[in-house]
Scaffold this active site. Structure first.
Site, PDB file in Angstrom:
ATOM      1  N   TYR A 113      67.853  60.109  63.112  1.00 48.36           N
ATOM      2  CA  TYR A 113      67.662  60.100  64.567  1.00 48.36           C
ATOM      3  C   TYR A 113      68.891  60.724  65.211  1.00 48.36           C
ATOM      4  O   TYR A 113      70.026  60.458  64.806  1.00 48.36           O
ATOM      5  CB  TYR A 113      67.512  58.657  65.066  1.00 48.36           C
ATOM      6  N   GLU A 201      66.536  64.530  72.677  1.00 51.07           N
ATOM      7  CA  GLU A 201      66.337  63.709  71.473  1.00 51.07           C
ATOM      8  C   GLU A 201      65.612  64.479  70.375  1.00 51.07           C
ATOM      9  O   GLU A 201      64.639  65.179  70.639  1.00 51.07           O
ATOM     10  CB  GLU A 201      65.505  62.479  71.866  1.00 51.07           C
TER      11      GLU A 201
END
Ligand code: GDP
Ligand code: MN
Length: 409
Positions: A113, A201
Site C-alpha cells: 500500500y 493512493e
C-alpha cells in the site's frame, strides 16, 4: 473532486510510474477487442476487467475480475454493466456502472500500500505505506497499526530521497526493486503537490514474480530478474478549491459518477449533500445547517440531507431546492430553518409557495423564519396557508426540530 481509476492510471503513467496498459470501455461489445489489444501489448493472456466507479472495495464485490479469453472478458463486462455494484463503500443501494477498464493482468508476488495525504494533526503531508497492501488495508490499519509506515513530508522539500529509500527498505524491497519503489514514491509525492491533491493512493502497489516480462515505463525490458514494481490500482482526490488552476484535471470530471441531486443543486449554486435520514432540511449558511442537523439528531431525528441555500439565493434557486428535497422518496418531513442576514425571508417564503403550487408538500413542513424582512415572509406564508395545509410554523430552532421529529416518528 474524484476521478476514475483509468484516469488515475494515465496520470501515474505520465509521471513515469509503470502501469500495465489498459483501455476504458462503455459497452460490453468492445470488451473482446480491447482484451486482445491490451493482452497482446503486454505479451500475456491475462487481463483484468474493472468497474470504474467512485468507490472502492470492488474486488470483494466481484467487480474486479481476472479473465483469460475474449469471451471471459465479454461475460465479465456484461455482468458489470448490467448489475449495480454494492461494496462496503457504497451503501445498500449500490452504484450503477457505466464505464469499465480492461487492463493487462499481471502475476503478483506481493501487494503493498502506498499513499500521500494530508495529516491534519501534524499539519504536514504524509506518505503512508505498508507491506500488507491490497484489499484489506483498512482492516490492517485498524488491527495492526504498527504495520503502517508514516513518513511526514517536509513542507518545502517534499519527500526527500533518504526518506523514500528508508521506506523502501522498511517495506522489504530488495535489489533493483528499491530504486523502482523510490522512483514511484517520488513521482507520487510530486503529483500530490503539483496537482493539489487531497489523496494520491496506489493500492496495491505490487511486485511481479522474478523473471516475468516487464511493463513499459519502468526500468526497461529484461531488467526485472528480481520482479518489477508496478501500480495496478490508483485513486486520486483533488482539492475542489484548487481545481480552477488545473484545466487538465477539470477535464477529467465525470458528472455521471456524481449524485444526480447534488449535481442539480450545484448548477443552481446550492450546496446539497444527500444523507440517509428522512427529514429534509433547507437552511441558509453551512454553520446553521450543521447546527440544524445537530438539533434534529438531539431530538432523535435523522436528516435526509444537508442543504445550504447560501446568503443570496434567488427565488428560483429556493424553489429548485424544494424540488430536490421533495424528489427524495425517503423524505417524510421537511424543516426550513432560515436566519435571514443577507438572505431575505420573503424570498424563502415565496420559494415555499412556488414549490407548494408546483410540486405540493405532501409531508409535514416545519418553518422557522427569523431575520431580514421576516414580517413580509410570514405574511406571504400566512396568505398561502390554505395552499400548504401541511405547514407548521415554529417559534425557534428547538421547537422546529421537536415538531418535525415528532411529525415523522
Ligand atoms: P479494489 O478492490 O477496488 O481496490 O480494486 P483493485 O484494483 O485494488 O483490485 C483488487 C484486488 O484484485 C487486488 O488487490 C489484487 O489482489 C487483485 N488484482 C487486481 N488486478 C490484478 C491483476 O492484474 N492480477 C492479479 N493476479 N490480481 C489482480
Ligand atoms: Mn485497490
Amino acid at each position: 473532486m474524484k476521478i476514475h481509476e483509468y484516469q488515475a492510471r494515465d496520470l501515474l503513467a505520465s509521471a513515469g510510474v509503470p502501469v500495465p496498459p489498459g483501455v476504458m470501455i462503455e459497452t460490453f461489445e468492445d470488451a473482446a477487442t480491447v482484451y486482445k489489444q491490451v493482452t497482446s501489448e503486454a505479451g500475456t493472456n491475462l487481463a483484468v476487467v474493472k468497474a470504474q466507479v467512485h468507490a472502492g472495495g470492488r474486488g470483494k464485490a466481484g467487480f474486479v475480475k481476472l479473465v483469460r479469453s475474449p469471451d471471459e472478458a465479454t461475460d465479465a463486462a456484461r455482468f458489470m454493466l448490467t448489475n449495480r455494484m454494492v461494496s462496503n463503500q457504497t451503501g445498500a443501494e449500490g452504484l450503477e456502472v457505466t464505464k469499465l477498464l480492461i487492463a493487462a493482468g499481471v502475476d503478483i508476488a506481493h501487494e503493498y500500500y502506498l499513499a500521500i495525504t494530508t495529516d491534519r494533526k501534524t499539519r504536514r503531508n504524509v506518505l503512508i505505506a505498508s507491506a500488507e497492501g491490497g484489499v484489506d488495508i483498512e482492516e490492517v490499519a485498524h488491527t495492526r497499526p504498527d504495520a503502517i509506515i508514516r513518513e511526514p513530508l517536509h513542507p518545502i522539500l517534499g519527500l526527500q530521497a533518504h526518506q523514500a529509500r528508508s521506506v523502501a527498505f522498511k517495506l522489504g524491497f530488495k535489489g533493483k526493486q528499491v530504486g523502482q519503489a523510490v522512483k514511484i514514491m517520488t513521482a507520487l509525492s510530486k503529483l500530490y503537490i503539483e496537482k493539489d491533491c487531497t489523496l494520491a493512493e496506489i493500492n496495491p502497489l505490487i511486485t511481479t514474480p522474478p523473471g516475468t516480462p516487464t511493463v513499459p515505463g519502468g526500468s526497461g525490458a529484461g531488467d526485472a530478474p528480481d520482479g518489477q514494481v508496478l501500480a495496478i490500482d490508483a485513486k486520486f482526490n483533488f482539492d475542489d478549491n484548487a481545481t480552477f488552476r488545473h484545466k487538465d484535471i477539470q477535464q477529467l470530471f465525470d458528472p455521471a459518477a456524481e449524485n444526480p441531486a447534488e449535481m442539480r443543486a450545484s448548477r443552481m449554486g446550492l450546496t446539497y449533500i444527500a444523507l440517509d435520514g428522512n427529514i429534509g432540511c433547507l437552511v441558509n449558511g453551512a454553520g446553521l445547517a450543521m447546527a440544524t442537523m445537530d438539533t434534529i439528531k438531539l431530538e432523535g431525528g435523522e436528516p435526509a440531507n444537508f442543504l445550504d441555500v447560501g446568503g443570496s439565493a434567488s427565488e428560483e434557486a429556493v424553489t429548485e431546492a424544494f424540488r430536490i428535497i421533495l424528489a427524495d422518496a425517503a423524505v417524510q418531513g421537511i424543516l426550513v430553518n432560515i436566519f435571514g442576514g443577507i438572505m431575505d425571508c420573503a424570498v424563502i417564503a415565496q420559494g415555499i409557495v412556488n414549490a407548494a403550487k408546483e410540486v405540493g408538500f405532501k409531508v409535514p413542513l416545519v418553518v422557522r423564519l427569523e431575520g431580514t424582512n421576516v414580517a413580509a415572509g410570514r405574511k406571504i406564508l400566512e396568505q398561502a396557508r390554505s395552499e400548504i395545509p401541511t405547514m407548521l410554523p415554529a417559534k425557534d430552532l428547538g421547537d422546529a426540530a421537536k415538531q418535525v421529529t415528532a411529525a415523522v416518528a
